[in-house]
Design a protein around this motif. Structure first.
Motif: not given
Ligand code: FEC
Length: 311
Positions: A69-80, A294-297
């Protein structure tokens, strides 16, 4: 430039899904050698003492979801993808799945903050080796350490403050701890012990702890020396000087078997035996601020910033 199909690989230690799976789990930890019936019984009884299988998997899944979710808020749509070291789905199995799903670029994080050749390096090696077989063109970068991440330090510090509430600092010893490892890692220049001390120092400073020490926990009986001092020996040594012991593990991020049993039961009982009051600071578990950090990193790694070590 971020590739179009992005995968997020979250790696954790793994835990048996049921009591029936304790044997295959323990056998995997022992690199394929089944444990003796006594050792198996001992491990089963530790799981039973914490109420059955450990919450590690459920907590890891919540942590992973928050990172996604942290990646998504940064505009990165990642499959988990979530892979474990000692249970299905193994890290190698999920990396194979990532390749089959056509993931072009992947970022990985291990739910263990400190680098060691015995832990982080092994997770990374499994992932990279599986990638090399499944699709050598899939980019994969793994965050190698995050034990000084400010949000991690702050979350530990807040949990420690909560545990210390109402205690007289002069009568209280805080013991930071982490999983022990065979002592031979030191000769090979492994940074594990140094990194653990650094995290402990930062948390102690942030919390203004008057008295603290570091002790290792959960050493196995493999017939070789493990890193010490052991937390139980520290408690015994320091018993005459304090009324309260507050345990704060910096090496684990979930309240799982090694925390709930080795600290919550074993260390607590040792304190009771010595007439000491025992408290335990909770692990960060699914602290949203830490997971977001961590998502930010990982986002920075994806953008090509030099945060983790590329492999
Ligand atoms: O909640 C759970 O069900 C799983 C708890 C669990 C975590 C964990 C984390 C680490 N370990 C590390 C190193 C070793 C080495 C050996 C070893 C053995 C065990 C055994 C159990 C176990 N570990 Fe673990 N570890 C957890 C559980 N660990 C159970 C086997 C019985 C015993 O010794 O108590 C020794 C292997 C051998 O025999 O050769 C080495 C390190 C971590 C922290 C980093 C990480 O999470 O990956 C390092 C959680």
């Amino acid at each position: 430039m971020i590739a179009s199909k992005i995968g997020l690989l979250v790696m954790h230690y793994g835990t048996p899904a049921s009591m029936d799976e304790v044997l295959p789990y323990y056998t995997d930890i022992r690199r394929g050698r089944p444990p003796s019936p006594e050792a198996l019984e001992d491990l089963r009884s530790r799981y039973e003492a914490i109420g059955g299988p450990s919450p590690l998997r459920a907590i890891s899944e919540r942590q992973a979801k928050l990172i996604q979710e942290g990646l998504a808020t940064r505009g990165i749509n990642a499959k988990l993808y979530i892979g474990a070291k000692h249970t299905h789905p193994f890290v190698s199995e999920v990396v194979k799945q990532m390749a089959a799903d056509g993931i072009e670029q992947a970022i990985g994080v291990i739910l263990a903050p400190h680098y060691s050749t015995f832990s982080v390096a092994k997770y990374t090696k499994s992932a990279i080796e599986a990638r090399d077989v499944a699709n050598p063109n899939m980019q994969l970068e793994v965050l190698q350490r995050w034990g000084t991440l400010p949000e991690f330090i702050k979350a530990l510090s807040l949990n420690l403050q909560t545990a210390m509430q109402g205690l007289d600092q002069n009568e209280t010893l805080v013991i930071f701890s982490a999983h022990s490892l065979p002592e031979k890692i030191l000769a090979a220049g492994d940074p594990y012990a140094e990194e653990l001390l650094m995290t402990s120092r930062l948390v102690a400073d942030d919390t203004n702890v008057a008295n603290w020490v570091f002790g290792f926990q959960s050493a196995s009986t493999t017939g070789e020396p493990w890193l010490g001092p052991d937390i139980l020996d520290v408690i015994e040594r320091e018993a005459p000087n304090y009324k309260n012991i507050v345990s704060c593990t910096v090496g684990f991020v979930s309240d799982h078997l090694e925390v709930l049993y080795d600290l919550g039961i074993e260390a607590r009982d040792k304190c009771a035996e010595l007439g000491l009051n025992f408290r335990r600071a909770e692990c960060i578990n699914d602290d949203p601020l830490v997971m977001d950090a961590l998502a930010g990193q990982l986002a920075e790694m994806l953008e090509g910033a030099k945060v983790g070590q590329a492999v």
